[in-house]
Enzyme design. Structure first.
Site, mmCIF file in Angstrom:
data_model
loop_
_atom_site.group_PDB
_atom_site.id
_atom_site.type_symbol
_atom_site.label_atom_id
_atom_site.label_comp_id
_atom_site.label_asym_id
_atom_site.label_seq_id
_atom_site.Cartn_x
_atom_site.Cartn_y
_atom_site.Cartn_z
ATOM 1 N N PRO A 11 -72.862 24.661 -34.996
ATOM 2 C CA PRO A 11 -74.265 24.960 -34.679
ATOM 3 C C PRO A 11 -74.849 25.867 -35.751
ATOM 4 C CG PRO A 11 -72.789 26.256 -33.269
ATOM 5 C CD PRO A 11 -71.918 25.327 -34.073
ATOM 6 N N CYS A 96 -72.654 35.096 -31.907
ATOM 7 C CA CYS A 96 -73.807 35.378 -32.783
ATOM 8 C C CYS A 96 -73.949 36.888 -32.994
ATOM 9 C CB CYS A 96 -75.087 34.807 -32.187
ATOM 10 S SG CYS A 96 -76.506 35.144 -33.238
ATOM 11 N N LYS A 136 -67.935 29.301 -28.183
ATOM 12 C CA LYS A 136 -67.778 29.559 -29.617
ATOM 13 C C LYS A 136 -67.785 31.067 -29.814
ATOM 14 C CE LYS A 136 -69.542 28.409 -34.170
ATOM 15 N NZ LYS A 136 -70.325 29.600 -34.556
ATOM 16 N N ASN A 193 -62.997 27.377 -37.301
ATOM 17 C CA ASN A 193 -64.298 27.466 -37.971
ATOM 18 C C ASN A 193 -64.300 28.635 -38.954
ATOM 19 O OD1 ASN A 193 -67.351 28.983 -37.278
ATOM 20 N ND2 ASN A 193 -67.242 27.061 -38.398
ATOM 21 N N ARG A 217 -71.635 25.901 -43.164
ATOM 22 C CA ARG A 217 -72.479 25.999 -44.354
ATOM 23 C C ARG A 217 -72.187 24.942 -45.416
ATOM 24 N NH1 ARG A 217 -71.235 32.160 -44.958
ATOM 25 N NH2 ARG A 217 -69.354 31.287 -44.029
HETATM 26 C C1 LIG Z 1 -77.979 29.873 -41.006
HETATM 27 C C2 LIG Z 1 -76.905 29.965 -39.965
HETATM 28 C C3 LIG Z 1 -77.227 29.714 -38.640
HETATM 29 C C4 LIG Z 1 -76.226 29.804 -37.659
HETATM 30 N N1 LIG Z 1 -76.547 29.528 -36.373
HETATM 31 C C5 LIG Z 1 -75.587 29.559 -35.411
HETATM 32 C C6 LIG Z 1 -75.884 29.216 -34.072
HETATM 33 O O1 LIG Z 1 -77.012 28.850 -33.705
HETATM 34 N N2 LIG Z 1 -74.860 29.299 -33.171
HETATM 35 C C7 LIG Z 1 -73.585 29.679 -33.523
HETATM 36 O O2 LIG Z 1 -72.699 29.719 -32.674
HETATM 37 N N3 LIG Z 1 -73.290 29.970 -34.797
HETATM 38 C C8 LIG Z 1 -74.245 29.916 -35.731
HETATM 39 N N4 LIG Z 1 -73.922 30.167 -37.035
HETATM 40 C C9 LIG Z 1 -72.512 30.382 -37.403
HETATM 41 C C10 LIG Z 1 -71.882 29.043 -37.808
HETATM 42 O O3 LIG Z 1 -71.867 28.132 -36.735
HETATM 43 C C11 LIG Z 1 -70.441 29.239 -38.287
HETATM 44 O O4 LIG Z 1 -69.692 29.854 -37.270
HETATM 45 C C12 LIG Z 1 -70.353 30.099 -39.553
HETATM 46 O O5 LIG Z 1 -71.340 29.758 -40.491
HETATM 47 C C13 LIG Z 1 -68.950 29.980 -40.194
HETATM 48 O O6 LIG Z 1 -68.671 28.651 -40.529
HETATM 49 P P1 LIG Z 1 -68.863 28.094 -42.056
HETATM 50 O O7 LIG Z 1 -68.097 29.028 -42.961
HETATM 51 O O8 LIG Z 1 -68.304 26.704 -42.018
HETATM 52 O O9 LIG Z 1 -70.324 28.153 -42.341
HETATM 53 C C14 LIG Z 1 -74.899 30.130 -38.014
HETATM 54 C C15 LIG Z 1 -74.592 30.379 -39.356
HETATM 55 C C16 LIG Z 1 -75.577 30.304 -40.331
HETATM 56 C C17 LIG Z 1 -75.200 30.572 -41.762
#
Ligand SMILES: Cc1cc2nc3c(=O)[nH]c(=O)nc-3n(C[C@H](O)[C@H](O)[C@H](O)COP(=O)(O)O)c2cc1C
Length: 306
Positions: A11, A96, A136, A193, A217
């Site tokens: 997400p 979050c 999560k 994740n 990301r």
């Molecule tokens: C711009 C942005 C928005 C995000 N929005 C959410 C969200 O709505 N809900 C959530 O559980 N995590 C959110 N996250 C966290 C991501 O889901 C994820 O846990 C985090 O980016 C680590 O994973 P990655 O290294 O693959 O990006 C967000 C992260 C970013 C950078």
């Protein structure tokens, strides 16, 4: 390699909206996607300024809808609404770190500080719906409180189907390398994740006992990424993809909101290409749909036919 439905797009608020999800599905029809987080208050009160409050999910394949909040009854009500709207499972945000969510609202990552409330919310949501419920979360609140394993046990006792674990604490935000603990002895499946970007990362997560991976990301400006890192490849006509994404955004939000909203996607799609910074500067001035389409067509040398 994991089953397709155990490959998740994370997400991402402001990103994994319906248009983006539709782009991902072109490349990865069978993977699992999670919506942006949705406030239980906004959903239950049906705030009209959020188009996502009115999304239907029946046609979306394996789609989880993520809710956040700290009110047990409203979280249960929100879950019921999303189930009625066609969600395939409900995900509860317990990770979050944004102050508006985690401190002011007492939701998101703050629930890692209040396991009693976290458990109450999990049980209420599980009871409220017939579809699976996931959580999560992160490793813990900060490096002195790395208690993710306790939360996984609470989730298991509450009837939660699986947990997605972001390998950072709330205090770490999004910085520093993600750390993925061994999860082989967890009572329910755990999805890895954080910083998953390559096929080697995916293989490593399998070795640590994870039931799947969730990619965030690395999907920015690359809706095909999950397919790419899990073994599938497709040739990509990037200009066409960008225009197609833009059309979906405009259909969904209208041109007035959609054109400025698309600037960040245009920047991600063009990152690293020759002339990208001049392109970004130009795109950031554009407010007109046709002008934006022409700019994209010019940059990628294609024609806006849709
Ligand atoms: C711009 C942005 C928005 C995000 N929005 C959410 C969200 O709505 N809900 C959530 O559980 N995590 C959110 N996250 C966290 C991501 O889901 C994820 O846990 C985090 O980016 C680590 O994973 P990655 O290294 O693959 O990006 C967000 C992260 C970013 C950078």
């Amino acid at each position: 390699m994991f089953e397709k439905n155990n490959l998740f797009v994370a997400p991402l608020a402001g990103i994994t909206d319906r248009p983006f999800r539709s782009m991902v599905r072109q490349f990865s029809p069978d993977v699992s996607l999670v919506t942006e987080m949705i406030s239980c208050h906004s959903l239950v009160e049906q705030h009209k300024n959020c188009p996502r409050n009115f999304d239907r999910y029946d046609d979306e394949g394996n789609i989880g809808t993520q809710i956040f909040g700290a009110d047990v009854n409203l979280m249960a009500d929100a879950a019921r609404i999303l189930q009625d709207n066609g969600a395939k499972w409900i995900d509860i945000n317990m990770g979050c770190p944004v102050p508006k969510v985690a401190t002011r609202a007492g939701a998101g990552a703050f629930l890692m500080r209040n396991h009693k409330l976290a458990g109450d919310i999990m049980r209420a949501v599980v009871r409220a719906v017939d579809i699976p419920v996931s959580v999560k979360t992160r490793l813990g609140w900060d490096s002195a409180n790395v208690d993710w394993r306790e939360l996984v046990d609470i989730a298991a006792d509450s009837g939660v189907a699986f947990v997605a674990l972001h390998g950072r604490t709330r205090a770490a935000g999004y910085t520093g390398a993600a750390v993925h603990p061994d999860v082989k002895d967890c009572p329910i499946p755990v999805i890895a994740n954080g910083d998953i970007k390559t096929q080697d990362d995916v293989i490593q997560m399998e070795k640590l006992g994870y039931a799947g991976v969730m990619v965030g990301r690395a999907m920015l400006g690359a809706p095909w990424k999950l397919e790419e890192i899990t073994g599938g490849t497709k040739s990509i006509d990037l200009g066409k993809i960008v225009l197609q994404h833009l059309n979906l955004v405009i259909d969904y939000y209208g041109a007035r909101t959609g054109v400025p909203l698309f600037r960040k996607h245009a920047a991600w799609y063009s990152a690293g290409l020759p002339g990208a910074s001049a392109f970004r500067v130009a795109v950031n001035q554009i407010t007109d749909e046709k002008e934006l389409k022409d700019k994209i067509s010019e940059f990628w040398g294609c024609v806006a036919e849709i």
